[in-house]
Design a protein around this motif. Structure first.
Motif, PDB file in Angstrom:
ATOM      1  N   THR A  36       0.829  -1.209   0.000  1.00 19.34           N
ATOM      2  CA  THR A  36       0.000   0.000   0.000  1.00 19.34           C
ATOM      3  C   THR A  36       0.859   1.254   0.000  1.00 19.34           C
ATOM      4  OG1 THR A  36      -1.741  -1.154   1.223  1.00 19.34           O
ATOM      5  CG2 THR A  36      -1.832   1.242   1.201  1.00 19.34           C
ATOM      6  N   SER A  37       1.833   1.319   0.891  1.00 13.72           N
ATOM      7  CA  SER A  37       2.689   2.502   0.971  1.00 13.72           C
ATOM      8  C   SER A  37       3.520   2.669  -0.292  1.00 13.72           C
ATOM      9  CB  SER A  37       3.600   2.410   2.196  1.00 13.72           C
ATOM     10  OG  SER A  37       4.450   1.283   2.121  1.00 13.72           O
ATOM     11  N   SER A  38       3.964   1.556  -0.879  1.00 13.39           N
ATOM     12  CA  SER A  38       4.751   1.631  -2.110  1.00 13.39           C
ATOM     13  C   SER A  38       3.899   2.098  -3.280  1.00 13.39           C
ATOM     14  CB  SER A  38       5.371   0.267  -2.422  1.00 13.39           C
ATOM     15  OG  SER A  38       6.242  -0.137  -1.384  1.00 13.39           O
ATOM     16  N   GLY A  39       2.644   1.643  -3.326  1.00 14.19           N
ATOM     17  CA  GLY A  39       1.745   2.102  -4.374  1.00 14.19           C
ATOM     18  C   GLY A  39       1.477   3.593  -4.275  1.00 14.19           C
ATOM     19  N   MET A  40       1.291   4.093  -3.060  1.00 11.02           N
ATOM     20  CA  MET A  40       1.051   5.520  -2.875  1.00 11.02           C
ATOM     21  C   MET A  40       2.300   6.326  -3.202  1.00 11.02           C
ATOM     22  SD  MET A  40      -1.353   5.393   0.557  1.00 11.02           S
ATOM     23  CE  MET A  40      -1.840   7.115   0.482  1.00 11.02           C
ATOM     24  N   LEU A  41       3.466   5.808  -2.842  1.00 11.03           N
ATOM     25  CA  LEU A  41       4.713   6.487  -3.195  1.00 11.03           C
ATOM     26  C   LEU A  41       4.909   6.512  -4.705  1.00 11.03           C
ATOM     27  CD1 LEU A  41       7.355   7.815  -2.234  1.00 11.03           C
ATOM     28  CD2 LEU A  41       8.371   5.520  -2.172  1.00 11.03           C
ATOM     29  N   PHE A  42       4.519   5.435  -5.382  1.00 12.19           N
ATOM     30  CA  PHE A  42       4.622   5.392  -6.844  1.00 12.19           C
ATOM     31  C   PHE A  42       3.785   6.499  -7.482  1.00 12.19           C
ATOM     32  CE2 PHE A  42       3.033   3.960 -10.974  1.00 12.19           C
ATOM     33  CZ  PHE A  42       4.222   3.688 -11.631  1.00 12.19           C
ATOM     34  N   LEU A  43       2.563   6.683  -6.993  1.00 17.24           N
ATOM     35  CA  LEU A  43       1.716   7.752  -7.509  1.00 17.24           C
ATOM     36  C   LEU A  43       2.325   9.117  -7.211  1.00 17.24           C
ATOM     37  CD1 LEU A  43      -1.852   6.476  -6.536  1.00 17.24           C
ATOM     38  CD2 LEU A  43      -0.795   6.445  -8.795  1.00 17.24           C
ATOM     39  N   GLU A  44       2.883   9.256  -6.025  1.00 15.70           N
ATOM     40  CA  GLU A  44       3.475  10.529  -5.618  1.00 15.70           C
ATOM     41  C   GLU A  44       4.660  10.893  -6.510  1.00 15.70           C
ATOM     42  OE1 GLU A  44       5.122  12.598  -1.470  1.00 15.70           O
ATOM     43  OE2 GLU A  44       4.229  10.584  -1.453  1.00 15.70           O
ATOM     44  N   VAL A  45       5.555   9.942  -6.727  1.00 17.93           N
ATOM     45  CA  VAL A  45       6.725  10.196  -7.568  1.00 17.93           C
ATOM     46  C   VAL A  45       6.309  10.390  -9.029  1.00 17.93           C
ATOM     47  CG1 VAL A  45       8.908   9.220  -8.390  1.00 17.93           C
ATOM     48  CG2 VAL A  45       8.243   8.938  -6.006  1.00 17.93           C
ATOM     49  N   SER A  46       5.336   9.602  -9.485  1.00 19.91           N
ATOM     50  CA  SER A  46       4.875   9.719 -10.866  1.00 19.91           C
ATOM     51  C   SER A  46       4.273  11.086 -11.150  1.00 19.91           C
ATOM     52  CB  SER A  46       3.844   8.631 -11.179  1.00 19.91           C
ATOM     53  OG  SER A  46       4.401   7.351 -11.052  1.00 19.91           O
ATOM     54  N   LEU A  47       3.533  11.635 -10.181  1.00 16.40           N
ATOM     55  CA  LEU A  47       2.935  12.954 -10.360  1.00 16.40           C
ATOM     56  C   LEU A  47       4.018  14.004 -10.576  1.00 16.40           C
ATOM     57  CD1 LEU A  47       0.613  14.962 -10.317  1.00 16.40           C
ATOM     58  CD2 LEU A  47       0.757  14.984  -7.831  1.00 16.40           C
ATOM     59  N   LEU A  48       5.048  13.965  -9.744  1.00 17.86           N
ATOM     60  CA  LEU A  48       6.136  14.925  -9.894  1.00 17.86           C
ATOM     61  C   LEU A  48       6.868  14.732 -11.215  1.00 17.86           C
ATOM     62  CD1 LEU A  48       7.614  14.851  -6.273  1.00 17.86           C
ATOM     63  CD2 LEU A  48       6.134  16.584  -7.286  1.00 17.86           C
ATOM     64  N   ALA A  49       7.146  13.481 -11.564  1.00 20.98           N
ATOM     65  CA  ALA A  49       7.869  13.205 -12.802  1.00 20.98           C
ATOM     66  C   ALA A  49       7.077  13.644 -14.024  1.00 20.98           C
ATOM     67  CB  ALA A  49       8.192  11.710 -12.895  1.00 20.98           C
ATOM     68  N   PHE A  50       5.758  13.435 -13.999  1.00 23.60           N
ATOM     69  CA  PHE A  50       4.922  13.825 -15.137  1.00 23.60           C
ATOM     70  C   PHE A  50       4.818  15.336 -15.269  1.00 23.60           C
ATOM     71  CE2 PHE A  50       0.712  15.154 -16.637  1.00 23.60           C
ATOM     72  CZ  PHE A  50       0.778  14.703 -17.942  1.00 23.60           C
ATOM     73  N   LEU A  51       4.512  16.016 -14.169  1.00 31.76           N
ATOM     74  CA  LEU A  51       4.294  17.454 -14.229  1.00 31.76           C
ATOM     75  C   LEU A  51       5.571  18.207 -14.572  1.00 31.76           C
ATOM     76  CD1 LEU A  51       1.833  17.998 -11.246  1.00 31.76           C
ATOM     77  CD2 LEU A  51       1.333  18.087 -13.678  1.00 31.76           C
ATOM     78  N   LEU A  52       6.714  17.688 -14.194  1.00 31.73           N
ATOM     79  CA  LEU A  52       7.967  18.340 -14.549  1.00 31.73           C
ATOM     80  C   LEU A  52       8.271  18.230 -16.039  1.00 31.73           C
ATOM     81  CD1 LEU A  52      10.202  17.376 -11.493  1.00 31.73           C
ATOM     82  CD2 LEU A  52       9.249  19.614 -12.046  1.00 31.73           C
ATOM     83  N   GLN A  53       7.568  17.331 -16.740  1.00 30.36           N
ATOM     84  CA  GLN A  53       7.714  17.228 -18.191  1.00 30.36           C
ATOM     85  C   GLN A  53       6.763  18.160 -18.936  1.00 30.36           C
ATOM     86  OE1 GLN A  53       8.233  13.072 -19.793  1.00 30.36           O
ATOM     87  NE2 GLN A  53       7.627  12.529 -17.715  1.00 30.36           N
ATOM     88  N   GLY A  54       5.791  18.719 -18.236  1.00 28.18           N
ATOM     89  CA  GLY A  54       4.803  19.566 -18.890  1.00 28.18           C
ATOM     90  C   GLY A  54       3.453  18.892 -18.921  1.00 28.18           C
ATOM     91  N   LEU A 112      -4.816  10.532  -1.433  1.00 31.70           N
ATOM     92  CA  LEU A 112      -5.369  10.139  -2.735  1.00 31.70           C
ATOM     93  C   LEU A 112      -6.419  11.128  -3.242  1.00 31.70           C
ATOM     94  CD1 LEU A 112      -5.573   6.265  -2.241  1.00 31.70           C
ATOM     95  CD2 LEU A 112      -3.881   7.565  -3.531  1.00 31.70           C
ATOM     96  N   PRO A 113      -7.361  11.611  -2.391  1.00 26.66           N
ATOM     97  CA  PRO A 113      -8.254  12.667  -2.873  1.00 26.66           C
ATOM     98  C   PRO A 113      -7.507  13.942  -3.277  1.00 26.66           C
ATOM     99  CG  PRO A 113      -9.153  11.642  -0.908  1.00 26.66           C
ATOM    100  CD  PRO A 113      -7.771  11.109  -1.072  1.00 26.66           C
ATOM    101  N   LEU A 114      -6.470  14.318  -2.518  1.00 29.25           N
ATOM    102  CA  LEU A 114      -5.671  15.498  -2.875  1.00 29.25           C
ATOM    103  C   LEU A 114      -5.005  15.310  -4.222  1.00 29.25           C
ATOM    104  CD1 LEU A 114      -4.263  18.206  -2.179  1.00 29.25           C
ATOM    105  CD2 LEU A 114      -2.482  16.852  -1.029  1.00 29.25           C
ATOM    106  N   LEU A 115      -4.459  14.128  -4.451  1.00 27.36           N
ATOM    107  CA  LEU A 115      -3.805  13.832  -5.719  1.00 27.36           C
ATOM    108  C   LEU A 115      -4.803  13.881  -6.870  1.00 27.36           C
ATOM    109  CD1 LEU A 115      -1.156  11.136  -6.273  1.00 27.36           C
ATOM    110  CD2 LEU A 115      -3.152  11.137  -7.749  1.00 27.36           C
ATOM    111  N   TYR A 116      -5.994  13.346  -6.649  1.00 30.10           N
ATOM    112  CA  TYR A 116      -7.033  13.373  -7.688  1.00 30.10           C
ATOM    113  C   TYR A 116      -7.414  14.806  -8.038  1.00 30.10           C
ATOM    114  CZ  TYR A 116     -11.479  12.497 -10.044  1.00 30.10           C
ATOM    115  OH  TYR A 116     -12.506  12.474 -10.963  1.00 30.10           O
ATOM    116  N   ILE A 117      -7.607  15.636  -7.023  1.00 32.55           N
ATOM    117  CA  ILE A 117      -7.971  17.034  -7.260  1.00 32.55           C
ATOM    118  C   ILE A 117      -6.855  17.768  -7.997  1.00 32.55           C
ATOM    119  CG2 ILE A 117      -8.445  19.233  -6.108  1.00 32.55           C
ATOM    120  CD1 ILE A 117      -9.813  17.608  -3.889  1.00 32.55           C
TER     121      ILE A 117
END
Length: 297
Positions: free
Chosen positions: A111-129, A259-264
């Protein structure tokens, strides 16, 4: 006489089963960390999954029309992690149940690894535009996230199963100090990353970041949460019992509201707007808020 004896045994067995079920329910709701701790986790995670389910049909239509590989993959990952987090929230009693340590540790690790994956993915994606929608962007985003999270999972698995460090058993603050040292490093890295992004927002490099107000607010929130968790882990590792309460609060907030914060922050605009290319709108919003005031003088 025989019938009465049988009836008495049957009633006694029924009463025993009822007491066992009642005790199990009481332990599940009230024991371990207490009623409010469990209620906040269960209600928040359940309501978010329910919201995703109610929006599933509309979201599927948007995903089909948008044809964004990143958004589709991220939305599927969000569903998977949300279900894992819901199971984790419903299983709080396992943390205090003898014989459930392995199951609890495995569930917590995934569970914690899945949430960390989403967290890191969000940063990696947004830094690309915000308009990065191709297969290459998907590969880069999930590739970077997979490497970072894979290393994190390996390190935690070594601590858990090779050294027997109870990383996810938080019933008592007086656990091995090596556990708190690992969490200090973990929270320190995240705090530094979010702090560096905030520094970029207020420096000459801010134009390299997506001009998205929701992303800026997200970074501020995550910086504060991780800074508090870092402070709490450091003090708890030094033997301060009161800091353990702050650490538990950050854990509850993370699993209940991240997760709700990430969705928003990341997906809400995609599912609500007809135009998926919102970059110019975001820049206009930031300009109106005075974010680029020095550039326009």
């Amino acid at each position: 006489m025989v019938d009465q004896s049988v009836l008495s045994i049957t009633n006694h067995g029924s009463d025993s089963s009822t007491r066992v079920l009642s005790k199990g329910f009481t332990d599940w709701v009230f024991d371990c960390h207490g009623f409010w701790h469990n209620a906040v986790l269960i209600l928040s995670s359940f309501l978010f999954v329910l919201y995703l389910a109610l929006q599933a049909r509309k979201s599927f239509v948007k995903l089909t029309n948008g044809r964004s590989y990143i958004i589709i993959s991220y939305y599927a990952s969000l569903w998977l992690v949300s279900i894992l987090n819901l199971a984790w929230c419903f299983s709080q009693a396992w943390e205090c149940s003898p014989g459930k340590e392995l199951t609890w540790n495995l569930l917590s690790l995934f569970t914690s690894s899945g949430m960390l994956f989403l967290e890191v993915s969000l940063l990696a994606f947004l830094l690309q535009g915000n308009n990065a929608t191709g297969v290459d962007a998907l590969t880069r985003t999930f590739g970077i996230s997979g490497i970072i999270v894979g290393f994190d999972v390996l390190l935690k698995a070594i601590y858990l199963f090779a050294f027997g460090v109870p990383l996810f058993i938080d019933t008592d603050y007086s656990t091995p100090r090596v556990k708190w040292n690992l969490w200090v490093i973990h929270k320190l890295v995240l705090t530094v990353v979010y702090g560096f992004i905030l520094f970029m927002y207020h420096s000459r490099w801010r134009e390299r970041l997506p001009a998205r107000p929701a992303f800026y607010k997200y970074v501020i929130i995550m910086f504060i949460v991780n800074a508090i968790a870092l402070f709490a882990c450091g003090l708890t590792g030094s033997g301060a019992a009161f800091a353990f309460w702050f650490y538990r609060v950050t854990v509850v907030c993370y699993h209940a509201f991240y997760l709700p914060l990430l969705y928003i922050t990341f997906l809400a605009d995609f599912f609500q707007e007809e135009d998926f290319h919102m970059e110019n709108v975001y820049y206009s919003e930031m300009k109106d808020a005075g974010f680029f005031e020095s550039d326009w003088d």
